[in-house]
Structures are given as structure tokens and as C-alpha cells.
Design a protein around this motif. Structure first.
Motif, mmCIF file in Angstrom:
data_model
loop_
_atom_site.group_PDB
_atom_site.id
_atom_site.type_symbol
_atom_site.label_atom_id
_atom_site.label_comp_id
_atom_site.label_asym_id
_atom_site.label_seq_id
_atom_site.Cartn_x
_atom_site.Cartn_y
_atom_site.Cartn_z
ATOM 1 N N UNK A 180 -0.264 -21.800 -40.124
ATOM 2 C CA UNK A 180 -1.415 -22.575 -39.460
ATOM 3 C C UNK A 180 -0.549 -23.409 -38.656
ATOM 4 N N UNK A 181 -2.134 -23.909 -37.794
ATOM 5 C CA UNK A 181 -0.804 -24.354 -36.051
ATOM 6 C C UNK A 181 -0.542 -25.905 -36.776
ATOM 7 N N UNK A 182 -1.534 -26.587 -37.018
ATOM 8 C CA UNK A 182 -0.989 -28.019 -38.247
ATOM 9 C C UNK A 182 -1.119 -28.309 -39.472
ATOM 10 N N UNK A 183 0.185 -28.362 -40.443
ATOM 11 C CA UNK A 183 0.547 -28.309 -41.381
ATOM 12 C C UNK A 183 1.314 -29.451 -41.844
ATOM 13 N N UNK A 184 1.642 -30.164 -43.427
ATOM 14 C CA UNK A 184 2.076 -30.836 -43.364
ATOM 15 C C UNK A 184 3.897 -30.486 -42.845
ATOM 16 N N UNK A 185 4.732 -31.311 -42.359
ATOM 17 C CA UNK A 185 4.220 -32.829 -42.580
ATOM 18 C C UNK A 185 4.587 -33.507 -40.955
ATOM 19 N N UNK A 186 3.731 -34.337 -41.011
ATOM 20 C CA UNK A 186 3.566 -35.027 -39.327
ATOM 21 C C UNK A 186 4.860 -35.947 -39.172
ATOM 22 N N UNK A 187 5.264 -35.917 -37.835
ATOM 23 C CA UNK A 187 6.215 -35.997 -37.023
ATOM 24 C C UNK A 187 5.994 -36.855 -36.613
#
Length: 272
Positions: A180-187
Motif C-alpha cells: 500500500x502507498x501509506x503504511x505504518x510507521x509514520x516518519x
């Protein structure tokens, strides 16, 4: 593919190779767009060029239809920081435009962004662009196997603070990426080192500092997408997707895998 630490996705070498193929489509599309972005060209025209190049490369645009987003790229001009919708706006001499691009190959994503000056821009804007891009590279260079995600965050902020007074967006961050394009973790692009998930082989991250000439406060326009600075000061945005291998760092969306920039920062290249 496996999962580690609250849904963080760990890719196999073969899956990373697919992400590299997607990353090359993104990197080459951005080079085409860098050449195409000039005074008199609309952001909608850039979007059409991007979609054609992505599809003709055997990939699918990540952004088109994502939560209803209507474009294949994001085009954010001047005080627009990120998520600008391409359309009728015509670029003019002296503008800057952030172009964010994503592509999918065999179900795997690549994501990167550049900021392009349209003709001559003020020196402070050129410097903003330089600092933003170099902050991204310093963040990537800080990543190493066994480290933590916020080692990247700390390196981004440390570089920015060493260069002058810039606003660092806090509510918008880099992210994990893969199936997926957006996954954990945030950076995040700021904070203390040594926190967050551990950096291991098979983890892929998108690092994307967003800086402004003024403050860090931003708002979303009525289109529910475009993020603009509250003080009207201009912004810059750069992004690359990277991973760590047993031999070093591999920037999946850079045409050369990041080898030149990494070498300049004393980091081993881990591409294949």
C-alpha cells in the motif's frame, strides 16, 4: 512478506525488487515532468503527461482515485505545500511547484517528490529548495540496520536547524510503503532519535521533509486536499522511497539508487 511491530510490513527481496521497478517508473516520470514544467504549462497538462508516462511504462498511478483524489500527481504551487490538485492553473515565471508522484508495479508502490523552480526565483526560495532536498538525504543517510525510525526524523530536523530558520510541518510526515502507498510507521521530520520501530531488512520507508520560509502552521483548502501555509509563505517538498539491505542503503525511487548522494554523505550503497 511478513509483519513486525504493529503492522509494519517486511518485504522479501523479490518484493523489494518489484518496488524498485515501481520506483524507477516514479523517478523517470519525475524527470520527464521536471523538463515539462515551465511557464505557460498548466498543472493539468503535467498530470496528463505523468499518467501517460506511468501507464506506458507498464505501471498504474498510485494517486488517481486514492480516497477520491482526481489526479495522477499532486501539484502544489508556491504557498501550497502538498496535495495540490492538478487542473487549470498555469505556471508562471517565478513560481515553484512541488510534484509528488506514485506508481504501482505488480501490486507494489513507489513514491517520490521534487520541487521545481519555473525560471528565476528569489535566492531565499532556491535556498529553501536546497535545504529541503538535503534534509531528505541526511534523513535517509541516518538510517542503518538496527537503528530506529526517529533516527531519520532527528537527522532531518538537525540539518534543517543548522541551515537557518524554516518551518517544518509536523502534521504531515513520511511513511511506510509497500503493498500500500501509506503504511505504518509514520516518519516525522522532527524529534528525538532512538524511538519507533527498529530498522530492519525488508522495511521500506518514504522520507519527505516539507519546509516553509515562515511558520509551520498550515490549513486545508475547501477542496479537502490542498495544504497551504497559514502565513502565505512559500514551501518546498522532496521525497524518496528507500530500503536497507545487508550491504547498505538503496533509494528505490532514485534513478541511480541514490549511489551518488549516499557516497557524498559517507553511506554505503546497498542496491542490486
Amino acid at each position: 512478506m511478513g509483519f513486525l511491530d504493529r503492522g509494519v510490513e517486511i518485504k522479501t527481496p523479490e518484493q523489494v525488487d518489484a518496488m524498485r521497478r515501481a520506483g524507477l517508473v516514479v523517478g523517470r516520470t519525475l524527470e520527464v515532468l521536471r523538463d515539462a514544467a515551465r511557464a505557460g504549462v498548466s498543472t493539468g497538462e503535467l498530470d496528463a503527461i505523468a499518467e501517460d508516462h506511468i501507464r506506458s511504462s507498464g505501471a498504474t498511478p498510485s494517486f488517481l482515485g486514492y480516497h477520491g483524489f482526481p489526479g495522477s500527481i499532486c501539484t502544489s504551487v508556491n504557498d501550497e505545500v502538498v496535495h495540490g490538485i492538478p487542473g487549470d492553473r498555469v505556471l508562471a515565471e517565478g513560481d515553484v511547484v512541488s510534484i509528488d508522484c506514485g506508481a504501482i508495479v505488480d501490486g507494489w508502490h513507489g513514491d517520490a517528490a521534487i520541487t521545481v523552480a519555473i525560471g528565476a526565483v528569489p535566492d531565499e526560495v532556491t535556498e529553501l529548495m536546497r535545504v529541503t532536498e538535503q534534509a531528505m538525504w541526511h534523513g535517509i543517510a541516518a538510517a542503518h540496520l538496527g537503528g530506529r525510525v526517529t533516527d531519520i526524523s532527528y537527522a532531518v530536523e538537525r540539518h534543517v536547524r543548522s541551515q537557518g530558520r524554516y518551518g517544518i510541518l509536523e502534521d504531515y510526515t513520511g511513511h511506510g510503503i509497500g503493498s500500500a502507498m501509506h503504511q505504518p510507521p509514520n516518519v516525522p521530520n522532527y524529534g528525538r532519535a532512538g524511538k519507533g520501530p527498529r530498522l530492519v531488512e525488508g522495511l521500506a520507508l518514504a522520507v519527505e521533509p516539507m519546509l516553509t520560509l515562515g511558520g509551520k502552521d498550515v490549513s486545508v483548502l475547501d477542496d479537502d486536499w490542498t495544504v497551504v501555509t497559514d502565513d502565505g509563505r512559500w514551501a518546498a517538498h522532496y521525497e524518496h522511497t528507500f530500503t536497507l539491505t545487508a550491504t547498505g542503503t538503496w533509494v528505490l525511487t532514485a534513478i541511480d539508487g541514490g549511489e551518488e548522494q549516499l557516497a557524498a554523505l559517507g553511506v554505503r550503497f546497498g542496491g542490486r
